[in-house]
Design an enzyme around this catalytic site. Structure first.
Site, PDB file in Angstrom:
ATOM      1  N   TYR A 181       0.859  -1.190   0.000  1.00  0.00           N
ATOM      2  CA  TYR A 181       0.000   0.000   0.000  1.00  0.00           C
ATOM      3  C   TYR A 181       0.891   1.234   0.000  1.00  0.00           C
ATOM      4  O   TYR A 181       1.867   1.299   0.755  1.00  0.00           O
ATOM      5  CB  TYR A 181      -0.897  -0.006   1.235  1.00  0.00           C
ATOM      6  N   HIS A 182       0.544   2.236  -0.812  1.00  0.00           N
ATOM      7  CA  HIS A 182       1.384   3.421  -1.003  1.00  0.00           C
ATOM      8  C   HIS A 182       0.892   4.569  -0.135  1.00  0.00           C
ATOM      9  O   HIS A 182      -0.215   5.085  -0.323  1.00  0.00           O
ATOM     10  CB  HIS A 182       1.338   3.836  -2.476  1.00  0.00           C
ATOM     11  N   GLY A 183       1.707   5.004   0.829  1.00  0.00           N
ATOM     12  CA  GLY A 183       1.376   6.162   1.652  1.00  0.00           C
ATOM     13  C   GLY A 183       1.602   7.458   0.901  1.00  0.00           C
ATOM     14  O   GLY A 183       2.133   7.471  -0.220  1.00  0.00           O
ATOM     15  N   SER A 191       3.946  -0.922  -5.992  1.00  0.00           N
ATOM     16  CA  SER A 191       2.653  -0.504  -5.444  1.00  0.00           C
ATOM     17  C   SER A 191       1.704  -0.276  -6.608  1.00  0.00           C
ATOM     18  O   SER A 191       1.865   0.697  -7.353  1.00  0.00           O
ATOM     19  CB  SER A 191       2.790   0.787  -4.625  1.00  0.00           C
ATOM     20  N   GLU A 228      -2.792   6.471  -5.538  1.00  0.00           N
ATOM     21  CA  GLU A 228      -3.073   6.039  -4.169  1.00  0.00           C
ATOM     22  C   GLU A 228      -2.365   6.937  -3.160  1.00  0.00           C
ATOM     23  O   GLU A 228      -2.917   7.271  -2.102  1.00  0.00           O
ATOM     24  CB  GLU A 228      -2.622   4.590  -3.981  1.00  0.00           C
TER      25      GLU A 228
END
Length: 333
Positions: A132-134, A199, A205
């Protein structure tokens, strides 16, 4: 001031300090600044209000500064070791380990960084890590550092094209084996036995997800096809509180419009809060010849979503994430 007031003031001026006070009051009245205290009070209030706001937008730039300091170190390292380059196949090993140690220290000090499931990363052989990409993928930097330190391996990474256009980043991307992601190049890296991180949500995202942690993968399945063509396992990854460390204003319609229209990732990022980061690695999803790319992509998305559901309280809270630095209780406990 009247003559009587002047005389009274001067007679009271027994020392230089009192005299200066008198002069100040005289100038204030002469210049018509009788309300100066009120102005200063307003100014003080504005400073107290806007300074914290300025800080949360400035701190993300410190990460960029750290990246440029890393690049500067690589240039100095290269110059110092340029004579050995012709005789050494692993010229950059020392530089990578040094920077990995520094970034791992940053993660431990600022975010109390932890990684759970590192044993699922193979000591040898290829694997595709899907994460998951912050808003800023600093958790992924910490993960890369841990792979170098604990596994003695370099994890290749897929990054967006715009990263390759940032001045000065070329050497850093080369040393840490970052590619812009053609499927053929990804397959080549995996078939060569390397780890590869990607990702599927990417920049979209990063900018447009929020504290509810939605996965913005759309219909992307290229990463799944890469895993099928390479016949390698996929390891899902998620970092708890990554959205509380840094947040994006991409949820505002204007920034979303700019990105969709011009593909410019200009949404401001703010934060840098020292919240608790825990990275979780899920069970590997093994190669299955009977599964096509669409099915595999869906299965991987469900695996990452499962990590989010298990380890992240929704919606995310910056205050709660800060308090988690003091407590070690996990959501699933």
């Amino acid at each position: 001031m009247s003559d009587r007031e002047n005389q009274s003031c001067l007679s009271a001026a027994e020392d230089s300090l009192s005299f200066l006070v008198c002069v100040f009051h005289a100038l204030k009245k002469w210049l018509g600044l009788g309300q100066v205290e009120d102005y200063l009070s307003v100014l003080e209030y504005l400073v107290w209000v806007f300074t914290p706001l300025a800080i949360v937008f400035i701190v993300p730039f410190l990460i960029v500064i750290l990246l440029y300091l890393s690049i500067l170190f690589l240039h100095l390292y290269k110059r110092k070791n340029q004579l050995r380059e012709a005789y050494c196949n692993n010229l950059w090993d020392g530089a990578r380990k040094t920077l990995a140690t520094l970034w791992d220290g940053h993660g431990a000090i600022w975010h109390g960084y932890e990684i759970h499931g590192m044993e699922k990363i193979p000591d040898k052989g290829a694997a595709l890590i899907v994460y998951y990409h912050g808003a800023i993928p600093i958790d992924y930097y910490y993960f890369l550092a841990n792979v170098i330190i604990q596994k003695g391996r370099t994890c290749h990474s897929v990054a967006d094209h715009f990263l390759f256009k940032i001045p000065g980043f070329k050497l850093l991307l080369e040393v840490f084996s970052v590619i812009h992601g053609p499927q053929e190049e990804c397959v080549r890296a995996l078939k060569s036995g390397h780890l590869l991180g990607i990702s599927p949500g990417g920049v979209r995202e990063a900018l447009f997800s929020d504290e509810t942690y939605p996965l913005l993968w759309g219909k992307r399945k290229g990463f799944a096809q890469v895993a099928i063509d390479s016949q390698v396992p996929i390891i899902p990854m998620f970092t708890q509180n990554v959205r509380e460390g840094f947040r994006s204003l991409g949820t505002l319609k204007f920034f979303r419009w700019v990105y969709e229209k011009f593909r410019l990732p200009v949404a401001p990022v703010y934060g840098g809060f020292p919240v608790k980061f825990r990275t979780y690695l899920g069970d590997p999803i093994l190669y299955d010849a009977n599964m096509d790319a669409a099915e595999l992509a869906e299965k991987v998305q469900q695996a990452v979503q499962s990590l989010i559901d298990q380890h992240q309280k929704i919606p995310g809270s910056i205050l709660r994430a800060l308090l988690e630095r003091l407590y070690t209780r996990h959501k699933d406990e």
